[in-house]
Design a protein around this motif. Structure first.
Motif, PDB file in Angstrom:
ATOM      1  N   ALA A   1       0.921  -1.339   0.231  1.00  0.00           N
ATOM      2  CA  ALA A   1      -0.132  -0.084  -0.089  1.00  0.00           C
ATOM      3  C   ALA A   1       0.960   1.239  -0.177  1.00  0.00           C
ATOM      4  CB  ALA A   1      -0.939  -0.120   1.139  1.00  0.00           C
ATOM      5  N   GLU A   2       0.878   1.908  -0.995  1.00  0.00           N
ATOM      6  CA  GLU A   2       1.674   2.931  -1.109  1.00  0.00           C
ATOM      7  C   GLU A   2       1.052   4.278  -0.633  1.00  0.00           C
ATOM      8  OE1 GLU A   2       2.112   3.534  -5.620  1.00  0.00           O
ATOM      9  OE2 GLU A   2       3.891   2.044  -5.592  1.00  0.00           O
ATOM     10  N   TYR A   3       1.978   5.323  -0.063  1.00  0.00           N
ATOM     11  CA  TYR A   3       1.572   6.489   0.791  1.00  0.00           C
ATOM     12  C   TYR A   3       2.327   7.573   0.704  1.00  0.00           C
ATOM     13  CZ  TYR A   3       4.800   5.175   4.466  1.00  0.00           C
ATOM     14  OH  TYR A   3       6.125   4.668   4.929  1.00  0.00           O
TER      15      TYR A   3
ATOM     16  N   ASP B   1      -4.763  19.628   9.802  1.00  0.00           N
ATOM     17  CA  ASP B   1      -4.919  18.415  10.454  1.00  0.00           C
ATOM     18  C   ASP B   1      -3.816  17.704  11.137  1.00  0.00           C
ATOM     19  OD1 ASP B   1      -7.869  18.423  10.141  1.00  0.00           O
ATOM     20  OD2 ASP B   1      -7.583  18.153   8.095  1.00  0.00           O
ATOM     21  N   GLY B   2      -2.634  18.401  11.192  1.00  0.00           N
ATOM     22  CA  GLY B   2      -1.382  17.864  11.658  1.00  0.00           C
ATOM     23  C   GLY B   2      -0.711  17.065  10.538  1.00  0.00           C
ATOM     24  N   GLU B   3      -0.232  15.896  10.630  1.00  0.00           N
ATOM     25  CA  GLU B   3       0.509  15.088   9.625  1.00  0.00           C
ATOM     26  C   GLU B   3      -0.613  14.101   9.000  1.00  0.00           C
ATOM     27  OE1 GLU B   3       4.948  14.051   9.365  1.00  0.00           O
ATOM     28  OE2 GLU B   3       4.230  13.070  11.163  1.00  0.00           O
ATOM     29  N   THR B   4      -0.600  14.184   7.809  1.00  0.00           N
ATOM     30  CA  THR B   4      -1.523  13.084   7.305  1.00  0.00           C
ATOM     31  C   THR B   4      -0.700  11.939   6.310  1.00  0.00           C
ATOM     32  OG1 THR B   4      -1.690  14.425   5.151  1.00  0.00           O
ATOM     33  CG2 THR B   4      -3.167  14.955   6.762  1.00  0.00           C
ATOM     34  N   ILE B   5      -1.341  10.959   6.347  1.00  0.00           N
ATOM     35  CA  ILE B   5      -0.967   9.984   5.472  1.00  0.00           C
ATOM     36  C   ILE B   5      -1.901   9.705   4.208  1.00  0.00           C
ATOM     37  CG2 ILE B   5      -1.806   8.033   6.993  1.00  0.00           C
ATOM     38  CD1 ILE B   5       0.778   6.412   6.111  1.00  0.00           C
TER      39      ILE B   5
END
Length: 111
Positions: free
Chosen positions: A28-30, A39-43
């Protein structure tokens, strides 16, 4: 007898990999970013794939659960651009809270 599938965050490749008997069976690539909307850090999950040789074994679901559990543990907000991850979250409502409330409509995750 085969080992239980193992999911690992391979950060230098920006993907979670699921391995069966030491062989990479899917990923699963991100992309992880600081969210400009507060929203702070997102993935952001962008693509999930399981090798045809391992299809039908439930590996994609195990991969999604492990990746999302890790995102939760790291305090990351989730942006499920990948259709598989988005669909998995929709089927497991206890994970919807990972997607910022103001972004859920964008991903069809509102009830």
């Amino acid at each position: 007898m085969s080992d239980e599938p193992d999911v690992t965050d391979v950060r230098e490749r920006h993907r979670y990999e699921i391995r069966v008997d030491g062989e990479t069976a899917g990923f699963a690539e991100y992309a992880v970013r600081k969210d400009p909307h507060g929203d702070g850090e997102t993935i952001a999950f962008v693509h999930t794939e399981v090798d045809d040789a391992h299809a039908g074994q439930g590996l994609a679901g195990k991969l999604a659960r492990a990746a999302l559990d890790d995102a939760r543990a790291r305090g990351l907000a989730v942006l499920p651009f990948c259709p598989f991850i988005r669909g998995w979250i929709a089927k497991h409502p206890d994970y919807v809270d990972l997607v910022p409330a103001r972004r859920r409509e964008q991903f069809d995750l509102v009830s």
